[in-house]
Design a protein around this motif. Structure first.
Motif, PDB file in Angstrom:
ATOM      1  N   TYR A 294     135.809  81.480 -20.659  1.00  0.00           N
ATOM      2  CA  TYR A 294     136.869  81.681 -19.527  1.00  0.00           C
ATOM      3  C   TYR A 294     135.807  81.995 -18.318  1.00  0.00           C
ATOM      4  N   GLN A 295     136.086  81.266 -17.227  1.00  0.00           N
ATOM      5  CA  GLN A 295     135.264  81.511 -16.120  1.00  0.00           C
ATOM      6  C   GLN A 295     133.671  81.667 -16.217  1.00  0.00           C
ATOM      7  N   GLN A 296     133.224  80.871 -17.406  1.00  0.00           N
ATOM      8  CA  GLN A 296     131.868  80.887 -17.749  1.00  0.00           C
ATOM      9  C   GLN A 296     131.335  82.229 -17.726  1.00  0.00           C
ATOM     10  N   GLY A 297     132.109  83.086 -18.738  1.00  0.00           N
ATOM     11  CA  GLY A 297     131.762  84.442 -18.774  1.00  0.00           C
ATOM     12  C   GLY A 297     132.279  85.490 -17.997  1.00  0.00           C
ATOM     13  N   GLY A 298     132.908  85.050 -16.713  1.00  0.00           N
ATOM     14  CA  GLY A 298     133.537  85.921 -16.067  1.00  0.00           C
ATOM     15  C   GLY A 298     133.165  86.111 -14.592  1.00  0.00           C
ATOM     16  N   ASP A 299     133.941  85.889 -13.506  1.00  0.00           N
ATOM     17  CA  ASP A 299     133.497  85.939 -12.039  1.00  0.00           C
ATOM     18  C   ASP A 299     133.498  87.179 -11.532  1.00  0.00           C
ATOM     19  N   THR A 300     133.541  88.302 -12.210  1.00  0.00           N
ATOM     20  CA  THR A 300     133.212  89.557 -11.588  1.00  0.00           C
ATOM     21  C   THR A 300     131.991  90.286 -12.553  1.00  0.00           C
ATOM     22  N   GLU A 301     131.401  91.092 -12.175  1.00  0.00           N
ATOM     23  CA  GLU A 301     130.311  91.682 -12.840  1.00  0.00           C
ATOM     24  C   GLU A 301     130.804  92.939 -13.961  1.00  0.00           C
ATOM     25  N   ASP A 302     132.075  93.060 -13.849  1.00  0.00           N
ATOM     26  CA  ASP A 302     132.558  94.139 -14.600  1.00  0.00           C
ATOM     27  C   ASP A 302     133.396  93.775 -15.783  1.00  0.00           C
ATOM     28  N   ILE A 303     133.806  92.426 -15.904  1.00  0.00           N
ATOM     29  CA  ILE A 303     134.790  91.925 -17.097  1.00  0.00           C
ATOM     30  C   ILE A 303     133.760  90.659 -17.479  1.00  0.00           C
ATOM     31  N   SER A 304     133.689  90.576 -18.789  1.00  0.00           N
ATOM     32  CA  SER A 304     133.255  89.555 -19.533  1.00  0.00           C
ATOM     33  C   SER A 304     134.094  88.902 -20.843  1.00  0.00           C
ATOM     34  N   TYR A 305     133.599  87.516 -20.898  1.00  0.00           N
ATOM     35  CA  TYR A 305     134.584  86.901 -21.619  1.00  0.00           C
ATOM     36  C   TYR A 305     133.734  86.137 -22.760  1.00  0.00           C
ATOM     37  N   SER A 306     134.182  86.068 -23.868  1.00  0.00           N
ATOM     38  CA  SER A 306     133.431  84.959 -24.906  1.00  0.00           C
ATOM     39  C   SER A 306     134.511  83.979 -25.528  1.00  0.00           C
ATOM     40  N   ALA A 307     134.149  82.787 -25.870  1.00  0.00           N
ATOM     41  CA  ALA A 307     134.899  82.078 -26.745  1.00  0.00           C
ATOM     42  C   ALA A 307     134.901  82.601 -28.148  1.00  0.00           C
ATOM     43  N   TYR A 308     136.184  82.447 -28.764  1.00  0.00           N
ATOM     44  CA  TYR A 308     136.383  83.162 -29.912  1.00  0.00           C
ATOM     45  C   TYR A 308     135.626  82.388 -31.009  1.00  0.00           C
ATOM     46  N   PHE A 309     134.941  83.188 -32.029  1.00  0.00           N
ATOM     47  CA  PHE A 309     134.099  82.669 -33.007  1.00  0.00           C
ATOM     48  C   PHE A 309     134.945  82.389 -34.300  1.00  0.00           C
ATOM     49  N   ASP A 310     135.092  81.097 -34.687  1.00  0.00           N
ATOM     50  CA  ASP A 310     135.913  81.051 -35.989  1.00  0.00           C
ATOM     51  C   ASP A 310     135.130  79.782 -36.501  1.00  0.00           C
ATOM     52  N   HIS A 311     136.193  78.820 -37.202  1.00  0.00           N
ATOM     53  CA  HIS A 311     135.672  77.522 -37.972  1.00  0.00           C
ATOM     54  C   HIS A 311     134.754  76.783 -37.115  1.00  0.00           C
ATOM     55  N   THR A 312     135.183  76.562 -35.789  1.00  0.00           N
ATOM     56  CA  THR A 312     134.506  75.907 -35.091  1.00  0.00           C
ATOM     57  C   THR A 312     133.008  76.043 -34.979  1.00  0.00           C
ATOM     58  N   ILE A 313     132.561  77.295 -34.430  1.00  0.00           N
ATOM     59  CA  ILE A 313     131.316  77.499 -34.342  1.00  0.00           C
ATOM     60  C   ILE A 313     130.720  77.789 -35.780  1.00  0.00           C
ATOM     61  N   ALA A 314     131.290  77.944 -36.875  1.00  0.00           N
ATOM     62  CA  ALA A 314     130.716  78.149 -38.148  1.00  0.00           C
ATOM     63  C   ALA A 314     130.142  76.759 -38.471  1.00  0.00           C
ATOM     64  N   ASP A 315     131.117  75.605 -38.415  1.00  0.00           N
ATOM     65  CA  ASP A 315     130.962  74.251 -38.413  1.00  0.00           C
ATOM     66  C   ASP A 315     129.480  74.061 -37.840  1.00  0.00           C
ATOM     67  N   LEU A 316     129.484  74.167 -36.556  1.00  0.00           N
ATOM     68  CA  LEU A 316     128.268  73.798 -35.843  1.00  0.00           C
ATOM     69  C   LEU A 316     127.185  74.613 -36.001  1.00  0.00           C
ATOM     70  N   TYR A 317     127.232  75.701 -36.637  1.00  0.00           N
ATOM     71  CA  TYR A 317     126.046  76.595 -37.336  1.00  0.00           C
ATOM     72  C   TYR A 317     125.465  75.658 -38.341  1.00  0.00           C
ATOM     73  N   ALA A 318     126.197  75.464 -39.383  1.00  0.00           N
ATOM     74  CA  ALA A 318     125.885  74.652 -40.455  1.00  0.00           C
ATOM     75  C   ALA A 318     125.166  73.317 -40.035  1.00  0.00           C
ATOM     76  N   GLN A 319     125.819  72.803 -39.058  1.00  0.00           N
ATOM     77  CA  GLN A 319     125.416  71.389 -38.648  1.00  0.00           C
ATOM     78  C   GLN A 319     123.888  71.509 -37.945  1.00  0.00           C
ATOM     79  N   ALA A 320     123.552  72.848 -37.522  1.00  0.00           N
ATOM     80  CA  ALA A 320     122.574  72.914 -36.599  1.00  0.00           C
ATOM     81  C   ALA A 320     121.554  73.215 -37.776  1.00  0.00           C
ATOM     82  N   GLU A 321     121.933  74.015 -38.544  1.00  0.00           N
ATOM     83  CA  GLU A 321     120.917  74.557 -39.572  1.00  0.00           C
ATOM     84  C   GLU A 321     120.365  73.383 -40.396  1.00  0.00           C
ATOM     85  N   ALA A 322     121.431  72.387 -40.731  1.00  0.00           N
ATOM     86  CA  ALA A 322     120.927  71.197 -41.640  1.00  0.00           C
ATOM     87  C   ALA A 322     119.958  70.433 -40.715  1.00  0.00           C
TER      88      ALA A 322
END
Length: 325
Positions: A294-322
């Motif tokens: 969200y907001q590419q990590g936050g548009d203020t210096e005091d609040i940061s965001y991250s996409a939630y890590f679930d099966h989507t990044i787990a699948d990407l990780y498996a593809q990258a490792e392969a």
């Protein structure tokens, strides 16, 4: 990829006119490898990716999660404990690998930011990305080493880069020095949701690196296991390299839920350059986020965001490792 089901909503304006130029969204291939990525010249991204001469990715189109109720930093969401999703095993679950970084114990008060400790095992897995040779003032985003069978994978935000041309990773970088050496980035892996639609809930990338002096990066500095489906109310250590600093910063605080697929944390002084910085769970040592989303990590210096890590990044990780095998 792109398996999340979510409501569509109009995003709040992302670009700060005094800092960044406007970008357009571009559709590209489902998984970016090598130098097959967006090719936008003389542009910069919103959020917490610093200015640089590198090729950068376009920001997400108007498909992100609903913005906080008010458009001022004071009204941004406060991290609160929420009912976590049902946990599932990490993609790298199992006995700790000897090369895996041991989580450090840092005594700073929650929600305060200061220099990350030098000569610390976990800090050594975090580094800066450079466009070309390592030089003071030339780093543009943050990345960290992921534990993998191949020993050559990094985690960062997808919006940080779209080409491997001249991109170098320097773990433990500090004050113009790369104490462990440098590794050249050779491939970028992102989801179809990001590459085709700039989906902010999939603003993460896994990078491949080439050996340096015959050694993989994880063999030298260790790596952090990828954590998936971990509770929103986790306490994390948040690392990043501010674009105006030559020393990494560290803050520890408890995260909250900004939306169905976004974490939020309140940590002061995380400006441009900290995009891609890892969120390391203090309880498990797993990396469960990267500054972005969200907001590419936050548009203020005091609040940061991250996409939630679930099966989507787990699948990407498996593809990258392969692909890296």
């Amino acid at each position: 990829m792109g398996k999340h089901r979510r409501q569509r909503s109009r995003r709040r304006g992302l670009l700060a006119p005094s800092l960044f130029t406007a970008l357009s969204a571009v559709a590209v291939a489902a998984v970016l490898t090598g130098t097959n990525g967006l090719d936008l010249s003389d542009t910069t991204t919103a959020g917490k990716a610093a200015r640089s001469t590198r090729t950068v990715a376009a920001p997400a189109p108007a498909t992100g999660p609903a913005a906080p109720a008010a458009a001022t930093p004071a009204a941004a969401p406060t991290p609160t404990a929420t009912a976590p999703p049902s946990p599932s095993p990490s993609p790298t679950a199992g006995p700790a690998d000897p090369a895996t970084a041991t989580p450090a114990t840092h005594g700073a008060a929650l929600g305060t930011t200061g220099p990350a400790p030098a000569d610390d095992r976990e800090t050594g897995t975090v580094g800066a990305l450079f466009s070309g040779a390592v030089a003071a003032g030339d780093h543009f985003c943050t990345a960290s080493v992921l534990h993998s069978a191949t020993g050559n994978l990094l985690l960062t935000a997808a919006h940080c880069l779209s080409s491997t041309d001249g991109v170098t990773f320097a773990p433990g970088y500090r004050d113009g020095s790369a104490p462990y050496g440098t590794w050249r980035v050779t491939a970028i892996h992102t989801t179809a949701g990001w590459s085709q639609k700039g989906e902010v809930d999939e603003d993460f990338a896994i990078l491949e690196t080439a050996p340096s002096n015959g050694r993989e990066v994880e063999d030298v500095v260790g790596g952090n296991r990828l954590g998936a489906d971990e509770p929103f109310d986790a306490t994390v250590r948040l690392y990043g390299y501010p674009g105006n600093s030559e020393t990494p910063v560290l803050c520890t605080n408890t995260t909250g839920q900004q939306s169905a697929y976004q974490r939020v944390v309140q940590c002061p002084a995380y400006p441009a350059g900290t995009s891609g910085g890892p969120w390391i769970n203090t309880a498990t040592g797993d990396v469960i986020g990267a500054i972005g989303g969200y907001q590419q990590g936050g548009d203020t210096e005091d609040i940061s965001y991250s996409a939630y890590f679930d099966h989507t990044i787990a699948d990407l990780y498996a593809q990258a490792e392969a692909a890296a095998s």
